[in-house]
Design a protein around this motif. Structure first.
Motif, short mmCIF file in Angstrom:
data_model
loop_
_atom_site.label_atom_id
_atom_site.label_comp_id
_atom_site.label_asym_id
_atom_site.label_seq_id
_atom_site.Cartn_x
_atom_site.Cartn_y
_atom_site.Cartn_z
N TYR A 224 -14.09 -72.87 39.22
CA TYR A 224 -15.49 -73.26 39.12
C TYR A 224 -16.15 -72.64 37.89
N LEU A 228 -18.14 -74.31 34.81
CA LEU A 228 -19.53 -73.98 34.54
C LEU A 228 -19.71 -73.54 33.10
N PHE A 231 -18.62 -76.62 30.51
CA PHE A 231 -19.37 -77.87 30.44
C PHE A 231 -20.66 -77.90 31.24
N LEU A 233 -22.93 -78.43 34.53
CA LEU A 233 -22.82 -79.29 35.70
C LEU A 233 -23.05 -80.76 35.39
N PRO A 235 -22.18 -84.34 34.63
CA PRO A 235 -20.93 -85.07 34.83
C PRO A 235 -20.43 -85.65 33.51
N PHE B 115 -30.57 -82.49 38.90
CA PHE B 115 -30.96 -81.53 37.88
C PHE B 115 -32.36 -80.96 38.05
N GLY B 176 -21.93 -89.45 41.29
CA GLY B 176 -21.75 -89.31 39.85
C GLY B 176 -22.94 -88.71 39.13
N LYS B 177 -23.84 -88.10 39.91
CA LYS B 177 -25.02 -87.51 39.29
C LYS B 177 -24.81 -86.05 38.92
N LEU B 178 -23.67 -85.53 39.32
CA LEU B 178 -23.42 -84.10 39.15
C LEU B 178 -21.92 -83.93 38.96
N ALA B 179 -21.56 -83.01 38.07
CA ALA B 179 -20.14 -82.79 37.82
C ALA B 179 -19.44 -82.44 39.14
N THR B 181 -17.46 -80.43 41.33
CA THR B 181 -16.96 -79.05 41.34
C THR B 181 -17.27 -78.42 42.69
N ASP B 182 -16.94 -77.16 42.85
CA ASP B 182 -17.09 -76.52 44.16
C ASP B 182 -18.55 -76.16 44.43
N LEU B 186 -20.88 -72.94 43.26
CA LEU B 186 -22.07 -73.29 42.47
C LEU B 186 -23.28 -72.52 42.98
N PHE B 229 -26.27 -74.00 33.01
CA PHE B 229 -25.99 -74.85 34.16
C PHE B 229 -25.99 -76.33 33.79
N LEU B 230 -26.76 -76.67 32.79
CA LEU B 230 -26.77 -78.08 32.40
C LEU B 230 -25.53 -78.44 31.59
N PHE B 231 -25.31 -77.71 30.52
CA PHE B 231 -24.29 -78.15 29.58
C PHE B 231 -23.15 -77.17 29.35
#
Lengths: 238, 238
Positions: A224, A228, A231, A233, A235, B115, B176-179, B181-182, B186, B229-231
């Motif tokens: 995870y 993080l 990239f 979060l 998608p 987001f 598909g709005k969020l990567a 992942t766990d 998170l 957290f975004l990118f």
DNA sequence: AGAAATTTTGACCAGTTGGAAAAATGTTAG
DNA sequence: CTAACATTTTTCCAACTGGTCAAAATTTCT
């Protein structure tokens, strides 16, 4: 008006009697202080190990010499023969700790590429949280109390180290190899996310439950965190 | 062989005398327990405030009733009149704390977009670290000790809440709005990165130094965390 | 005001805590 | 073996700790 009992957290530090070994060392300041005997080394290690166990859970004030002695399997006076004061034990633990604790950051190399470097830094920190949780908690306990016993080390050694590494990160950012952002908070976030798994272990286990809370949680965490930090979060289109 | 002194961390819990108020309440279990007087409410709040100050730094075992009484500006017996036992004070603090502490997560809404939701969750948590650092440390202290006094609440209330929110996160991921992942880790990473600024405040200040360590550090943190957290840390082409 | 209830204080207690002193028991070099 | 040294145990202590209790001071209610 007689001076009332003055309230002080720690008992007054009247210079009492010196420890035998100390006295001897003080007598000949330049004499090499006679290497520790085998028993001395063994017992000191035993005590430090026990103290780590106790201090890391209850903090300095909340821990008692008796507790430590019991865990170490010896009598309190016997323990006090090796470490004449409680503070001494704690100091020894803390200074040993700081070295170990900063080692991973020291390894971050300006010559490398940012992602492999950051990635393996995170990995190393996570391994430390997994393999040395008591050390992590000892450190956390000291922080919560305002770091009274290591504040200068933080302000000098730690600060210099972080400054240095922040420069490296800035360099990478300028080369366009790393997103342009605050390098100090970047380092904080690595510390926070990794140490969390040691310091808040109970909470992590409670939330994950018996099935997901096993040793695999560290690998899940590693995966995870990699996502993080690489990239975030957002998608990505496959 | 007479039974030797049995070593126990907490003194044996012989049921001693009851507190006046308790006794009265117990006499008429169904009588409404007479609303607290003004003084009672004020003094209790005063005590809880003082206890928060002390417990958050030294933990349960490391704090003394005398210390709390002194901070609260009253005598120890007087304090004990309002809270007949040390544990009682701590329990009251902890249960009040858990509600406040989880409130931000409860607000995360499945109807929103990931987001904005995550972003404002991080913001709220960061504000709590800034505005209620003692509460954060109290919580951290309890965690370090293995959460002996709130473990069930963690395993039930907290766990259920996190499970529920993890489902929401999974939903967003599937849309598909969020990567993908766990979701549990998170959430952990948000807790860790935000609470770090309260629990490790000394360290943060020591590293940032006087100039960069002012109140602005929380805004810097907010900006950084948003980016993270975004990118993540991958550079984006402008 | 005066009785009743509440709040505060001072004295006290038993158990714990950090530590000291000295006696008793190993251990080791000569 | 034995003197010198290292280690351990026993005993002890003063300060601190959580908590009790009865009496005194204060507040509240009628």
């Amino acid at each position: 008006m007689p001076p009332n009992k003055v309230k002080s957290a720690e008992p007054s530090v009247a210079p009492k009697r010196q420890h035998k070994a100390d006295a001897k060392a003080a007598a000949h300041p330049h004499a090499k202080p006679r290497p520790l005997t085998r028993i001395q080394r063994e017992k000191q290690d035993l005590i430090l190990e026990a103290a780590l166990e106790v201090f890391s859970v209850h903090g300095f004030r909340g821990s008692t010499i008796d507790q430590i002695a019991e865990v170490a399997g010896m009598s309190k006076p016997n323990l006090l023969y090796y470490f004449p004061r409680k503070e001494e034990i704690h100091r020894r633990l803390m200074s040993a700790l700081l070295d170990t604790w900063l080692a991973p950051l020291k390894e971050m190399d300006a010559g490398g590429d940012p992602f492999p470097e950051i990635r393996s830094y995170i990995r190393r920190k996570l391994e430390m949280a997994r393999d040395y949780p008591r050390e992590s908690r000892l450190f956390a306990n000291e922080m919560l109390q305002g770091a009274p016993r290591i504040i200068e080390m933080l302000e000098v050694d730690l600060r210099n180290l972080v400054d240095e590494k922040a420069q490296i990160l800035l360099g990478w950012m300028d080369q366009g190899k790393l997103a342009h952002t605050d390098p100090y908070h970047l380092i904080f976030s690595i510390w926070a996310t990794t140490q969390h798994y040691a310091d808040f272990d109970v909470q992590v286990r409670a939330v994950l439950g018996k099935d997901r809370g096993g040793e695999g949680r560290f690998e899940d965490a590693a995966r995870y965190l990699e996502q993080l930090f690489l990239f975030g979060l957002t998608p990505r289109k496959a």
